[in-house]
Design a protein around this motif. Structure first.
Motif, PDB file in Angstrom:
ATOM      1  N   ARG A 209       0.816  -1.237   0.075  1.00 39.32           N
ATOM      2  CA  ARG A 209      -0.099  -0.019  -0.071  1.00 39.32           C
ATOM      3  C   ARG A 209       0.988   1.229  -0.034  1.00 39.32           C
ATOM      4  N   GLY A 210       0.605   2.223  -0.856  1.00 39.57           N
ATOM      5  CA  GLY A 210       1.072   3.495  -0.776  1.00 39.57           C
ATOM      6  C   GLY A 210      -0.009   4.564  -0.748  1.00 39.57           C
ATOM      7  N   GLN A 211       0.326   5.509   0.330  1.00 34.96           N
ATOM      8  CA  GLN A 211      -0.555   6.566   0.507  1.00 34.96           C
ATOM      9  C   GLN A 211       0.010   7.860   0.001  1.00 34.96           C
ATOM     10  N   ILE A 212      -0.318   8.750  -0.957  1.00 34.32           N
ATOM     11  CA  ILE A 212       0.222   9.712  -1.340  1.00 34.32           C
ATOM     12  C   ILE A 212      -0.558  10.764  -1.516  1.00 34.32           C
ATOM     13  N   VAL A 213       0.119  12.053  -1.245  1.00 39.19           N
ATOM     14  CA  VAL A 213      -0.651  13.115  -1.087  1.00 39.19           C
ATOM     15  C   VAL A 213      -0.273  14.404  -2.233  1.00 39.19           C
ATOM     16  N   HIS A 214      -1.324  15.031  -2.568  1.00 40.77           N
ATOM     17  CA  HIS A 214      -0.981  15.969  -3.729  1.00 40.77           C
ATOM     18  C   HIS A 214      -1.157  17.358  -2.907  1.00 40.77           C
ATOM     19  N   ALA A 215      -0.484  18.308  -3.108  1.00 46.52           N
ATOM     20  CA  ALA A 215      -0.503  19.542  -2.400  1.00 46.52           C
ATOM     21  C   ALA A 215      -0.896  20.856  -3.433  1.00 46.52           C
ATOM     22  N   ALA A 216      -1.401  21.496  -3.117  1.00 48.57           N
ATOM     23  CA  ALA A 216      -1.463  22.785  -4.109  1.00 48.57           C
ATOM     24  C   ALA A 216      -0.926  24.224  -3.600  1.00 48.57           C
ATOM     25  N   LEU A 217       0.084  24.789  -4.055  1.00 47.77           N
ATOM     26  CA  LEU A 217       0.501  25.959  -3.611  1.00 47.77           C
ATOM     27  C   LEU A 217       0.333  27.040  -4.423  1.00 47.77           C
ATOM     28  N   PRO A 218      -0.717  27.901  -3.624  1.00 47.39           N
ATOM     29  CA  PRO A 218      -1.331  28.949  -4.507  1.00 47.39           C
ATOM     30  C   PRO A 218      -0.416  30.028  -4.960  1.00 47.39           C
ATOM     31  N   GLY A 219      -0.568  30.482  -6.027  1.00 50.77           N
ATOM     32  CA  GLY A 219       0.664  31.603  -6.517  1.00 50.77           C
ATOM     33  C   GLY A 219       1.734  30.912  -7.250  1.00 50.77           C
ATOM     34  N   ALA A 220       1.973  29.894  -6.912  1.00 49.67           N
ATOM     35  CA  ALA A 220       3.171  29.054  -7.415  1.00 49.67           C
ATOM     36  C   ALA A 220       2.918  28.648  -8.855  1.00 49.67           C
ATOM     37  N   ARG A 221       3.961  28.597  -9.644  1.00 53.73           N
ATOM     38  CA  ARG A 221       3.969  28.146 -11.034  1.00 53.73           C
ATOM     39  C   ARG A 221       5.012  27.005 -11.158  1.00 53.73           C
ATOM     40  N   THR A 222       4.444  25.860 -11.011  1.00 53.99           N
ATOM     41  CA  THR A 222       5.451  24.667 -10.744  1.00 53.99           C
ATOM     42  C   THR A 222       5.599  23.976 -12.041  1.00 53.99           C
ATOM     43  N   ARG A 223       5.269  24.181 -13.193  1.00 54.13           N
ATOM     44  CA  ARG A 223       5.252  23.669 -14.588  1.00 54.13           C
ATOM     45  C   ARG A 223       6.825  23.021 -14.587  1.00 54.13           C
ATOM     46  N   ASP A 224       7.862  23.871 -14.502  1.00 57.36           N
ATOM     47  CA  ASP A 224       9.116  23.728 -14.811  1.00 57.36           C
ATOM     48  C   ASP A 224       9.966  23.130 -13.662  1.00 57.36           C
ATOM     49  N   TRP A 225       9.349  23.109 -12.439  1.00 59.15           N
ATOM     50  CA  TRP A 225      10.044  22.483 -11.228  1.00 59.15           C
ATOM     51  C   TRP A 225      10.796  21.184 -11.432  1.00 59.15           C
ATOM     52  N   PRO A 226      11.803  20.766 -11.130  1.00 62.21           N
ATOM     53  CA  PRO A 226      12.385  19.386 -11.356  1.00 62.21           C
ATOM     54  C   PRO A 226      11.988  18.574 -10.330  1.00 62.21           C
ATOM     55  N   VAL A 227      12.148  17.216 -10.406  1.00 66.42           N
ATOM     56  CA  VAL A 227      12.161  16.068  -9.708  1.00 66.42           C
ATOM     57  C   VAL A 227      13.088  16.139  -8.416  1.00 66.42           C
ATOM     58  N   VAL A 228      12.618  16.035  -7.188  1.00 63.96           N
ATOM     59  CA  VAL A 228      13.664  16.177  -6.039  1.00 63.96           C
ATOM     60  C   VAL A 228      13.696  15.029  -5.283  1.00 63.96           C
ATOM     61  N   ARG A 229      14.780  14.290  -5.212  1.00 62.95           N
ATOM     62  CA  ARG A 229      14.959  13.076  -4.317  1.00 62.95           C
ATOM     63  C   ARG A 229      15.911  13.274  -3.178  1.00 62.95           C
ATOM     64  N   PHE A 230      15.750  12.923  -2.232  1.00 65.33           N
ATOM     65  CA  PHE A 230      16.382  12.984  -0.849  1.00 65.33           C
ATOM     66  C   PHE A 230      16.896  11.761  -0.392  1.00 65.33           C
ATOM     67  N   PRO A 231      18.446  11.321  -0.902  1.00 64.62           N
ATOM     68  CA  PRO A 231      18.753  10.042  -0.508  1.00 64.62           C
ATOM     69  C   PRO A 231      19.024   9.689   0.763  1.00 64.62           C
ATOM     70  N   GLU A 232      19.333  10.827   1.706  1.00 63.38           N
ATOM     71  CA  GLU A 232      19.378  10.382   3.091  1.00 63.38           C
ATOM     72  C   GLU A 232      18.051  10.007   3.706  1.00 63.38           C
ATOM     73  N   GLU A 233      17.127  10.526   3.306  1.00 59.37           N
ATOM     74  CA  GLU A 233      15.762  10.249   3.887  1.00 59.37           C
ATOM     75  C   GLU A 233      14.843   9.170   2.988  1.00 59.37           C
ATOM     76  N   GLY A 234      15.240   8.805   1.711  1.00 59.40           N
ATOM     77  CA  GLY A 234      14.631   7.927   0.792  1.00 59.40           C
ATOM     78  C   GLY A 234      13.274   8.649   0.492  1.00 59.40           C
ATOM     79  N   LYS A 235      13.017   9.797   0.365  1.00 62.16           N
ATOM     80  CA  LYS A 235      11.970  10.492  -0.088  1.00 62.16           C
ATOM     81  C   LYS A 235      11.993  11.391  -1.378  1.00 62.16           C
ATOM     82  N   TYR A 236      10.879  11.838  -1.857  1.00 59.11           N
ATOM     83  CA  TYR A 236      11.032  12.501  -2.979  1.00 59.11           C
ATOM     84  C   TYR A 236       9.874  13.532  -2.919  1.00 59.11           C
ATOM     85  N   LEU A 237      10.052  14.622  -3.927  1.00 59.38           N
ATOM     86  CA  LEU A 237       9.007  15.674  -4.296  1.00 59.38           C
ATOM     87  C   LEU A 237       8.954  15.802  -5.592  1.00 59.38           C
ATOM     88  N   LEU A 238       7.711  15.923  -6.241  1.00 55.49           N
ATOM     89  CA  LEU A 238       7.624  15.909  -7.765  1.00 55.49           C
ATOM     90  C   LEU A 238       6.382  17.047  -7.965  1.00 55.49           C
TER      91      LEU A 238
END
Length: 391
Positions: free
Chosen positions: A225-254
């Motif tokens: 099972r995977g629970q995943i959350v989508h969040a909206a940042l009002p005013g942000a323009r996220t179209r070109d933001w890169p994928v971010v991984r955090f190797p120390e924590e085993g996490k990511y943001l997209l």
């Protein structure tokens, strides 16, 4: 030749597309079950293998890396929308030594044949990742990889299905049951009728095991099972933001357009097919995200998704024919990297269904191989586990 594909996720629709594109009489059977992994996946695309991956996986991954952009171009030229975009990726953290090691490995890989798609690789100083992904904490340093991409799993699944349907794919909604005679698959029972077939691709994700169980075949796949959350940042323009991984924590943001950020999901091998977003799971997802990217504390929780990743008991994909049932091909077991490798796994399954060379050594991935005993996925040790995943 008649081929039936069972499963309407990224793997099944890819197999159906590749078959229909070649003019094969193809039927897709899907039960549309709640919790399909493709519909809940984040969408990180980094198919290149690392030196520590086993040789068969390295070969498969390199071929997947070469296949992905071409498939996305084909679908785009066909008028389909996939959400695929090369936005680059960042390994972010506060341990300079770990990031320097990442940089050295990636640069060494970039010099090898097959890794040209990695593109530019450069070290980012403290604050550098936040310039590219403004929600991040300023203390993060990083390594930027130009070729990393994101994809929308739901859109890509639908694009593959629509493109296949335009080429003659038949769709049947309902539970599937394999029909066999003399040790060979002869068709599928679905939608109240028996559908004859010369070959069947079993790509039903975490539900694949139950299709082979009547034939005494133990597929080493189970739902994570995977629970995943989508969040909206009002005013942000996220179209070109890169994928971010955090190797120390085993996490990511997209990030997804126009203002959405996908928060790193849970990995819960103990949950079975319990399709719930739990307080503990969502709490961990949100708290981890805010610790890594403080600006997300002001974001709106837009959506929570729950999916059952098809994980294998020995952490290797299931791809290949079944000894006990001639004509059956299994394609599943990708776990958390389904959107990275699923399109290519489906393409290889299509070749196998037609009796063709798969293009690489698949012996390590045999679906009926001996694996740890069934019912023994990792035990629950915390509300949500914290894997040290490279993706």
């Amino acid at each position: 030749m008649r081929v039936i594909v069972i499963g309407g996720g990224i793997v099944g629709t890819s197999a159906a597309y590749h078959l229909a594109k070649r003019g094969v009489s193809t039927t897709l059977v899907d039960a549309s079950r709640t919790g399909q992994a493709t519909a809940a996946g984040a969408g990180v695309v980094f198919p290149w293998p690392f030196p520590w991956d086993p040789p068969p996986m390295r070969e498969f991954a390199l071929q997947a890396a070469a296949h992905y952009p071409g498939l996305m171009r084909e679908l785009a030229e066909d008028g389909q929308v996939t959400g695929y975009r090369v936005v680059g990726g960042i390994s972010a953290g506060t341990d300079p030594g770990l990031l320097d090691r990442d940089l050295a490995v990636l640069r060494e890989l970039r010099a090898r044949p097959g890794y040209e798609g990695l593109g530019e690789i450069r070290r980012l100083p403290a604050g550098g990742p936040a310039e590219l992904f403004p929600a991040l904490a300023d203390e993060h340093e990083g390594v930027f990889v130009e070729g990393m991409a994101r994809v929308d799993g739901r859109r890509t699944r639908d694009a593959l299905f629509n493109a296949a349907e335009e080429r003659g794919l038949r769709y049947v909604k309902g539970d599937a049951e394999l029909v066999a005679a003399g040790g060979r698959v002869t068709g599928v029972l679905a939608g109240g009728e028996e559908l004859p077939a010369d070959a069947v691709v079993v790509a039903a994700g975490a539900w694949s095991a139950e299709l082979l169980r009547p034939f005494r075949v133990d597929l080493p796949v189970y739902p994570m099972r995977g629970q995943i959350v989508h969040a909206a940042l009002p005013g942000a323009r996220t179209r070109d933001w890169p994928v971010v991984r955090f190797p120390e924590e085993g996490k990511y943001l997209l990030a997804l357009p126009p203002d959405r950020v996908v928060l790193s999901g849970t990995r819960e091998p103990w949950a079975g097919f319990d399709h719930r977003a739990t307080v503990g799971g969502v709490l961990r997802v949100l708290s981890d995200a805010v610790a890594l990217a403080p600006a997300l504390g002001e974001a709106t929780v837009a959506e929570t998704r729950v999916g059952f990743r098809p994980a294998s008991r020995d952490d290797l994909q299931l791809l290949g024919p079944v000894r006990a049932l001639s004509g059956a091909v299994v394609a599943t077991g990708l776990g958390a990297v389904g959107l990275t490798y699923g399109p290519y796994q489906g393409a290889v399954a299509a070749r196998l269904a037609l009796g063709e060379d798969p293009g690489s050594d698949l012996s390590m991935f045999r679906p009926d191989r001996v694996a740890p005993a069934p019912g023994t996925p990792p035990k629950r040790t915390a509300p949500v586990d914290r894997p040290s995943s490279r993706r």
